[in-house]
Design an enzyme around this catalytic site. Structure first.
Site, mmCIF file in Angstrom:
data_model
loop_
_atom_site.group_PDB
_atom_site.id
_atom_site.type_symbol
_atom_site.label_atom_id
_atom_site.label_comp_id
_atom_site.label_asym_id
_atom_site.label_seq_id
_atom_site.Cartn_x
_atom_site.Cartn_y
_atom_site.Cartn_z
ATOM 1 N N GLU A 146 -9.575 7.159 3.196
ATOM 2 C CA GLU A 146 -9.662 7.601 4.509
ATOM 3 C C GLU A 146 -10.535 9.178 5.015
ATOM 4 O O GLU A 146 -8.826 9.997 4.320
ATOM 5 C CB GLU A 146 -8.037 7.571 5.673
ATOM 6 C CG GLU A 146 -7.989 7.563 6.893
ATOM 7 C CD GLU A 146 -6.508 7.175 7.530
ATOM 8 O OE1 GLU A 146 -6.402 7.995 8.765
ATOM 9 O OE2 GLU A 146 -5.408 6.714 6.792
ATOM 10 N N LYS A 200 1.008 -0.987 -0.572
ATOM 11 C CA LYS A 200 0.445 -0.622 0.000
ATOM 12 C C LYS A 200 1.115 1.656 0.151
ATOM 13 O O LYS A 200 1.693 1.378 1.115
ATOM 14 C CB LYS A 200 -0.976 -0.186 1.503
ATOM 15 C CG LYS A 200 -2.092 0.928 0.847
ATOM 16 C CD LYS A 200 -2.754 0.856 1.987
ATOM 17 C CE LYS A 200 -2.434 0.682 3.394
ATOM 18 N NZ LYS A 200 -1.840 3.015 3.948
#
Length: 288
Positions: free
Chosen positions: A206, A137
Site C-alpha cells: 500500500e 490479512k
C-alpha cells in the site's frame, strides 16, 4: 409409461445443475498464486455487507477483502483502530453469505495479533470458525513473523500487508507514501521475503513508490496486490466505496472513480422526498 421421460427430465436438470457448478468455480489461495504464474492480474475490492458482496461476486472480481476500513466507510471513524474482532466477524460473515466465487479475505483488527502468539492464534481461529472467511490479512513484517507462522501452521492462509499499514497510523503520523527513503525500502524488501518464507500466499503493498513495488513483486514467487503502488504489482485493490464514488471529498491520486454514487444517491433520495411531500408516491399502481 411415464418413467423414461420423467427420468430424462431429471437427468437433464441434474446435468444443468452440474454445468452451473462447473461455471461457478471458487477462487482459492492456490488459484491466486497460479494467476501470478500465468501472468493474469488479480482483481480485489473491499466489501462489508451481503448485498454488495453479491453484486461484486457476480462482477467476476477475484477477491473480496472485508477490510478493517469498515471502521471508516461503514462506521465513520477517522482510523481503523476502533473496529473490534466481533465487528469484523459480523461484516465478514455477511460477505461470505453473498459469495459463490470470490475468495473472501478478512482483516484481523488492531490489537488482536500484534502481541502474544497465543492471542493472535486464538483470534485467527475464531475469525475462521465464526465468519466464513477463506483467509486472513495481517499488517506488518518481521515484528509479527512468529505470529504469522503460528497462524499459518494451524492451516489458516495469511496475506501480508506492507507499506502504509493503517493500523500503525499513530506511529507514522500521516497517510503519506511510505518507503521513499532507502532504509525503509530495504526493510520492506526484507519483510516481504520474510512473509513469503513464513508461508503467506500473497502480500498487499500500500502506497509505496511504483518502482519499489515492481521490484518487490518481481523478487517474490507469491503475488502482490497493490493499492497506490503502481501497475507493476500482480493485482490491484480499491475500497469499493471509493471506487463507486460513495465517499465524498476523498480523491487520492491512486483512486479511479467508476461512478459517482454519492451524487446519484443524494439526487434519488431528494426525488423520493419530493414525491412523498407532493403525494405523488405511492400512486395507484403502487398500492394494494
Amino acid at each position: 409409461m411415464q418413467t423414461a421421460p420423467l427420468l430424462f427430465i431429471i437427468l437433464q436438470q441434474n446435468n444443468y445443475i452440474m454445468s452451473v457448478n462447473k461455471i461457478i468455480k471458487r477462487v482459492t489461495t492456490s488459484s491466486i498464486k497460479e494467476m501470478k504464474l500465468r501472468g493474469e492480474k488479480i482483481s480485489m475490492l473491499t466489501g462489508y455487507d451481503y448485498t454488495m458482496a453479491r453484486a461484486l461476486d457476480e462482477s467476476g472480481v477475484d477477491v473480496i477483502l472485508v477490510g478493517d476500513s469498515a471502521a471508516n466507510v461503514f462506521a465513520g471513524y477517522e482510523t481503523t483502530l476502533p473496529i473490534t474482532l466481533d465487528n469484523m466477524i459480523y461484516h465478514t460473515s455477511a460477505v461470505a453469505r453473498g459469495c459463490q466465487r470470490a475468495l473472501v479475505l478478512a482483516d484481523l483488527p488492531f490489537g488482536e495479533y500484534q502481541g502474544s502468539i497465543e492471542k493472535a492464534y486464538e483470534a485467527a481461529v475464531r475469525m475462521m470458525k465464526e465468519s466464513g472467511a477463506h483467509a486472513l490479512k495481517l499488517e506488518g513484517g518481521e515484528e509479527i513473523i512468529d505470529n504469522v507462522k503460528k497462524i499459518i501452521n494451524a492451516g489458516i492462509p495469511v496475506c501480508g500487508h506492507l507499506g502504509l499499514t493503517p493500523q500503525s497510523i499513530n506511529k507514522f503520523g500521516t497517510f503519506g507514501v511510505r518507503a521513499k527513503e532507502d532504509a525503509e525500502a530495504e526493510k520492506l524488501k526484507a519483510d516481504a521475503l520474510a512473509l513469503q518464507d513464513a508461508g503467506c500466499f500473497a502480500i498487499v503493498l500500500e502506497k509505496i513508490p511504483a518502482q519499489l513495488a515492481e521490484e518487490v513483486s518481481k523478487s517474490l514467487e507469491i503475488p502482490t496486490i497493490g493499492i497506490g503502488a503502481g501497475s507493476g504489482c500482480d493485482g490491484q485493490v480499491l475500497v469499493v466505496n471509493d471506487m463507486l464514488g460513495m465517499t465524498k471529498d476523498f480523491k487520492p491520486k491512486f483512486l479511479r472513480q467508476y461512478l459517482n454514487l454519492y451524487e446519484e444517491i443524494t439526487n434519488a433520495a431528494a426525488r423520493y422526498v419530493a414525491d412523498v411531500k407532493a403525494v405523488n408516491y405511492p400512486n395507484e399502481n403502487e398500492q394494494y
